[in-house]
Design a protein around this motif. Structure first.
Motif, PDB file in Angstrom:
ATOM      1  N   ILE A 233     -77.196  30.512  91.110  1.00 43.51           N
ATOM      2  CA  ILE A 233     -76.178  29.463  91.220  1.00 43.51           C
ATOM      3  C   ILE A 233     -74.846  30.047  91.680  1.00 43.51           C
ATOM      4  CG2 ILE A 233     -74.823  27.754  89.950  1.00 43.51           C
ATOM      5  CD1 ILE A 233     -77.192  27.382  88.089  1.00 43.51           C
ATOM      6  N   TRP A 234     -74.409  31.093  90.995  1.00 39.74           N
ATOM      7  CA  TRP A 234     -73.091  31.670  91.266  1.00 39.74           C
ATOM      8  C   TRP A 234     -73.082  32.375  92.605  1.00 39.74           C
ATOM      9  CZ3 TRP A 234     -68.909  30.585  88.422  1.00 39.74           C
ATOM     10  CH2 TRP A 234     -67.744  31.305  88.645  1.00 39.74           C
ATOM     11  N   SER A 235     -72.143  32.013  93.478  1.00 40.51           N
ATOM     12  CA  SER A 235     -72.067  32.615  94.808  1.00 40.51           C
ATOM     13  C   SER A 235     -70.695  33.229  95.038  1.00 40.51           C
ATOM     14  CB  SER A 235     -72.342  31.550  95.878  1.00 40.51           C
ATOM     15  OG  SER A 235     -71.252  30.642  95.982  1.00 40.51           O
ATOM     16  N   GLU A 236     -70.518  33.851  96.191  1.00 42.97           N
ATOM     17  CA  GLU A 236     -69.242  34.507  96.511  1.00 42.97           C
ATOM     18  C   GLU A 236     -68.097  33.520  96.607  1.00 42.97           C
ATOM     19  OE1 GLU A 236     -69.225  37.025  99.872  1.00 42.97           O
ATOM     20  OE2 GLU A 236     -70.318  38.644  98.892  1.00 42.97           O
TER      21      GLU A 236
ATOM     22  N   GLN B 220     -56.449  30.805 112.189  1.00 45.02           N
ATOM     23  CA  GLN B 220     -57.329  29.703 112.598  1.00 45.02           C
ATOM     24  C   GLN B 220     -58.077  30.009 113.902  1.00 45.02           C
ATOM     25  OE1 GLN B 220     -53.975  26.601 111.751  1.00 45.02           O
ATOM     26  NE2 GLN B 220     -55.881  25.426 111.839  1.00 45.02           N
ATOM     27  N   GLU B 221     -57.533  30.929 114.668  1.00 44.29           N
ATOM     28  CA  GLU B 221     -58.168  31.307 115.935  1.00 44.29           C
ATOM     29  C   GLU B 221     -58.908  32.638 115.827  1.00 44.29           C
ATOM     30  OE1 GLU B 221     -54.882  31.369 118.580  1.00 44.29           O
ATOM     31  OE2 GLU B 221     -54.501  29.207 118.454  1.00 44.29           O
ATOM     32  N   ALA B 222     -59.057  33.152 114.601  1.00 41.50           N
ATOM     33  CA  ALA B 222     -59.682  34.462 114.400  1.00 41.50           C
ATOM     34  C   ALA B 222     -61.166  34.430 114.740  1.00 41.50           C
ATOM     35  CB  ALA B 222     -59.497  34.897 112.944  1.00 41.50           C
ATOM     36  N   ASP B 223     -61.689  35.587 115.140  1.00 46.78           N
ATOM     37  CA  ASP B 223     -63.116  35.713 115.411  1.00 46.78           C
ATOM     38  C   ASP B 223     -63.916  35.804 114.118  1.00 46.78           C
ATOM     39  OD1 ASP B 223     -62.760  35.649 118.167  1.00 46.78           O
ATOM     40  OD2 ASP B 223     -62.455  37.823 118.290  1.00 46.78           O
TER      41      ASP B 223
ATOM     42  N   GLU C 244     -65.112  33.631 108.399  1.00 50.86           N
ATOM     43  CA  GLU C 244     -64.603  33.328 107.060  1.00 50.86           C
ATOM     44  C   GLU C 244     -63.099  33.093 107.090  1.00 50.86           C
ATOM     45  OE1 GLU C 244     -64.574  35.136 102.478  1.00 50.86           O
ATOM     46  OE2 GLU C 244     -65.503  36.270 104.106  1.00 50.86           O
ATOM     47  N   ILE C 245     -62.383  33.962 107.789  1.00 51.51           N
ATOM     48  CA  ILE C 245     -60.931  33.807 107.917  1.00 51.51           C
ATOM     49  C   ILE C 245     -60.602  32.496 108.616  1.00 51.51           C
ATOM     50  CG2 ILE C 245     -58.876  34.727 109.081  1.00 51.51           C
ATOM     51  CD1 ILE C 245     -60.008  37.534 108.588  1.00 51.51           C
ATOM     52  N   LYS C 246     -61.290  32.225 109.694  1.00 49.47           N
ATOM     53  CA  LYS C 246     -61.047  31.009 110.469  1.00 49.47           C
ATOM     54  C   LYS C 246     -61.287  29.757 109.641  1.00 49.47           C
ATOM     55  CE  LYS C 246     -62.338  28.789 114.835  1.00 49.47           C
ATOM     56  NZ  LYS C 246     -63.107  28.962 116.095  1.00 49.47           N
ATOM     57  N   THR C 247     -62.387  29.727 108.893  1.00 50.16           N
ATOM     58  CA  THR C 247     -62.734  28.545 108.098  1.00 50.16           C
ATOM     59  C   THR C 247     -61.720  28.293 106.991  1.00 50.16           C
ATOM     60  OG1 THR C 247     -65.093  28.845 108.547  1.00 50.16           O
ATOM     61  CG2 THR C 247     -64.492  27.504 106.635  1.00 50.16           C
ATOM     62  N   ILE C 248     -61.370  29.343 106.246  1.00 45.12           N
ATOM     63  CA  ILE C 248     -60.433  29.161 105.135  1.00 45.12           C
ATOM     64  C   ILE C 248     -59.056  28.760 105.656  1.00 45.12           C
ATOM     65  CG2 ILE C 248     -59.309  30.248 103.149  1.00 45.12           C
ATOM     66  CD1 ILE C 248     -61.730  32.116 102.964  1.00 45.12           C
TER      67      ILE C 248
ATOM     68  N   VAL D  91     -58.477  39.201 105.265  1.00 49.36           N
ATOM     69  CA  VAL D  91     -57.615  39.754 106.316  1.00 49.36           C
ATOM     70  C   VAL D  91     -57.376  41.243 106.064  1.00 49.36           C
ATOM     71  CG1 VAL D  91     -55.259  39.734 107.253  1.00 49.36           C
ATOM     72  CG2 VAL D  91     -56.472  37.570 106.877  1.00 49.36           C
ATOM     73  N   PHE D  92     -57.091  41.606 104.810  1.00 46.46           N
ATOM     74  CA  PHE D  92     -56.852  43.016 104.484  1.00 46.46           C
ATOM     75  C   PHE D  92     -58.113  43.861 104.705  1.00 46.46           C
ATOM     76  CE2 PHE D  92     -53.251  41.634 101.495  1.00 46.46           C
ATOM     77  CZ  PHE D  92     -52.298  41.890 102.463  1.00 46.46           C
ATOM     78  N   GLU D  93     -59.277  43.279 104.458  1.00 49.81           N
ATOM     79  CA  GLU D  93     -60.521  44.010 104.709  1.00 49.81           C
ATOM     80  C   GLU D  93     -60.676  44.319 106.196  1.00 49.81           C
ATOM     81  OE1 GLU D  93     -63.446  41.471 102.992  1.00 49.81           O
ATOM     82  OE2 GLU D  93     -63.023  42.124 100.932  1.00 49.81           O
ATOM     83  N   ARG D  94     -60.302  43.373 107.022  1.00 52.63           N
ATOM     84  CA  ARG D  94     -60.371  43.598 108.465  1.00 52.63           C
ATOM     85  C   ARG D  94     -59.371  44.681 108.892  1.00 52.63           C
ATOM     86  NH1 ARG D  94     -64.891  42.528 111.218  1.00 52.63           N
ATOM     87  NH2 ARG D  94     -65.603  40.358 110.988  1.00 52.63           N
ATOM     88  N   ILE D  95     -58.165  44.630 108.316  1.00 48.07           N
ATOM     89  CA  ILE D  95     -57.156  45.639 108.661  1.00 48.07           C
ATOM     90  C   ILE D  95     -57.620  47.021 108.203  1.00 48.07           C
ATOM     91  CG2 ILE D  95     -54.778  46.399 108.280  1.00 48.07           C
ATOM     92  CD1 ILE D  95     -54.032  43.439 107.861  1.00 48.07           C
ATOM     93  N   ALA D  96     -58.193  47.076 106.986  1.00 50.35           N
ATOM     94  CA  ALA D  96     -58.676  48.353 106.448  1.00 50.35           C
ATOM     95  C   ALA D  96     -59.755  48.955 107.327  1.00 50.35           C
ATOM     96  CB  ALA D  96     -59.209  48.156 105.034  1.00 50.35           C
ATOM     97  N   GLY D  97     -60.523  48.089 108.002  1.00 55.58           N
ATOM     98  CA  GLY D  97     -61.574  48.562 108.896  1.00 55.58           C
ATOM     99  C   GLY D  97     -61.095  48.774 110.320  1.00 55.58           C
ATOM    100  N   ASP D  98     -59.770  48.824 110.512  1.00 54.27           N
ATOM    101  CA  ASP D  98     -59.175  48.972 111.853  1.00 54.27           C
ATOM    102  C   ASP D  98     -59.683  47.903 112.810  1.00 54.27           C
ATOM    103  OD1 ASP D  98     -57.648  51.218 111.176  1.00 54.27           O
ATOM    104  OD2 ASP D  98     -59.333  52.563 111.526  1.00 54.27           O
ATOM    105  N   ASP D  99     -59.870  46.714 112.256  1.00 55.37           N
ATOM    106  CA  ASP D  99     -60.435  45.621 113.047  1.00 55.37           C
ATOM    107  C   ASP D  99     -59.569  44.366 112.898  1.00 55.37           C
ATOM    108  OD1 ASP D  99     -62.247  44.552 114.764  1.00 55.37           O
ATOM    109  OD2 ASP D  99     -63.791  44.151 113.255  1.00 55.37           O
ATOM    110  N   GLU D 100     -58.255  44.572 112.905  1.00 58.99           N
ATOM    111  CA  GLU D 100     -57.338  43.454 112.692  1.00 58.99           C
ATOM    112  C   GLU D 100     -57.456  42.376 113.768  1.00 58.99           C
ATOM    113  OE1 GLU D 100     -55.118  46.786 114.763  1.00 58.99           O
ATOM    114  OE2 GLU D 100     -56.329  46.602 112.947  1.00 58.99           O
TER     115      GLU D 100
END
Length: 476
Positions: free
Chosen positions: A386-389, A318-321, A324-328, A269-278
């Motif tokens: 093996i190790w992922s994000e 939950q309604e975000a575009d 990743e945000i929506k799924t979590i 969420v903060f990454e989206r806000i930082a990109g002016d894409d809240e």
């Protein structure tokens, strides 16, 4: 003067008497303090222990109650709340010690920490400072309406005196030790309050017995509290109880997993806000989280950060575009939490069948297992196939007690008088001297990634076997 009382299930009646204490009581209505009603003491623990819904507000009152009892031992001749200036600062610090905690207490700091990992270069930024309760609390105490109220109570320098006690600026001050030390009012309250509300068993603390046996003395390192040898078992019990609450309650595997998912969601969420894409996060430009992110130094924005802000925004996430945000957010709402592999358990199982491990004492065994788990976790994170994000390594070390071993007493150690000398409890308690410690070593991951569960488990099992043989060979 009239005495006012607040009922509490842990301490019975919490009393405010005398002019200064009544002024502190009035300060409970301040918006910064009222916000603590909406911050749970144990973050997400109520997802595991349903009754663990008590707040930082209630805990702060409990710390005040304990600090007042301790202060009465330091200043035994005081009547009707006529404490010294340092005594008054001590009580105010006890009441306000958690004033800077954000939503879900330490979980919000963890979320910002993850955001900083994903976005390097933020270490000393105003944003990082704004989520560190140890930095925010003094700022609120000095620069907000809380500071104005304190100044009216104790004069121009009083707010800073209170803030300095919370920040442990003078570790040799006995009043500081009552608020922030290894045997302080904070620990004495939450070691009783948290297991009570969570419904978990613990060794317990005989607070009344301790209060009857605490004495005050002076030494080269300042004034300090101590008990004689007949009461040291109660102090020993305190250290063990606090130690055992960590694996039982504070570091519960499910709670830590939810905290990670919360941190992952908030960092995105903060990454989206930082990109002016809240808007991609489902938020508007006027949303409290957006306002806080863009002006973190503004204390008015800190007022908005409580647990209800997150739960009230969850449907927006939950309604975000942003998928990743929506799924979590959807997984948190439906309690579909990430899976976990406990590296320690795998190592423990492997050690049970190893003849060399059976020859080690408990301390040596824990040392070997801890080294194995650290090595396995390091190896695992290097395996890029093996190790992922979605993978997260959760490690937290905890020891029973931090000895200072200062003979003659010290405000920052647990002091016991034996043979006419005051010593650190570690000098006479075999249990405390055992230097007991433990660590958690867990890997959380999104099991929705095809094959990830099996690959992680296979890598952990193989790594444990290899690293255990390596450790035992080196130690032979």
């Amino acid at each position: 003067m009239k005495t006012k009382m607040i009922k509490d299930p842990i301490h019975g009646s919490i009393e405010f008497e005398g002019q200064f204490e009544l002024e502190l009581k009035n300060m409970l209505s301040n918006p910064y303090f009222q916000r603590l009603r909406r911050v749970k003491q144990l973050g997400f623990s109520d997802h595991v222990f349903p009754s663990a819904t008590h707040s930082r507000f209630a805990h702060s009152l409990g710390v005040y109650a304990v600090a007042k009892r301790l202060l009465a031992i330091v200043e035994p001749d005081v009547k009707r709340g006529e404490w010294s200036q340092q005594g008054k600062a001590c009580l105010a610090a006890a009441l306000l010690h958690d004033i800077g905690h954000g939503m879900f207490s330490h979980a919000f700091e963890k979320a910002m920490g993850l955001y900083a990992i994903r976005n390097p270069g933020l270490k000393d930024s105003p944003l990082m400072a704004a989520v560190d309760h140890e930095k925010v609390s003094p700022q609120i105490i000095i620069d907000s309406s809380i500071g104005c109220a304190l100044e009216k109570m104790g004069g121009v320098g009083f707010p800073k005196m209170v803030a300095n006690m919370i920040s442990k600026k003078d570790k040799q001050c006995i009043y500081t030790s009552l608020v922030s030390g290894q045997l302080d009012a904070d620990r004495l309250d939450y070691a009783k309050r948290d297991p009570y509300f969570a419904g978990v068993s613990s060794g317990g603390i005989d607070l009344d017995w301790l209060m009857r046996n605490f004495q005050v003395s002076d030494g080269d390192n300042g004034r300090f509290l101590y008990v004689d040898s007949k009461a040291y078992v109660s102090l020993e019990q305190f250290t063990v109880t606090l130690f055992q609450l960590y694996p039982t309650l504070y570091l519960h595997k499910r709670t830590r997993g939810i905290e990670y998912m919360f941190a992952l969601l908030m960092s995105r969420v903060f990454e989206r806000i930082a990109g002016d894409d809240e808007k991609q996060a489902g938020l508007t430009a006027n949303h409290a989280l957006v306002r806080f992110f863009r002006d973190p130094a503004n204390l008015e924005n800190a007022l908005l950060l409580d647990d209800s802000l997150f739960w009230g925004s969850l449907h927006l996430f939950q309604e975000a575009d942003d998928s990743e945000i929506k799924t979590i957010a959807t997984r948190i709402a439906s309690r579909n939490f990430y899976s976990m592999h406990d590296i320690w358990k795998h190592a423990d199982d492997a050690a049970a069948d190893n003849p060399k491990m059976k020859t080690l004492d408990a301390s040596a065994r824990v040392k070997v297992l801890n080294a194995v788990c650290k090595k396995v976790s390091e190896d695992l994170q290097k395996q890029t196939k093996i190790w992922s994000e979605s993978c997260y390594y959760d490690n937290y070390p905890r020891k029973l007690y931090t000895p200072l071993n200062k003979e003659g007493g010290d405000p920052q150690q647990i002091n016991v008088e034996v043979g006419g000398k005051v010593v650190d409890i570690v000098s006479i308690s075999p249990i405390v001297a055992s230097a007991a410690r433990f660590s958690i070593h867990r890997v959380y991951y999104d099991e929705a990634e095809e094959g990830l569960r099996g690959h992680l488990e296979a890598a952990i099992c193989a790594g444990v076997r290899d690293r255990l043989d390596e450790q035992l060979k080196d130690g032979a």
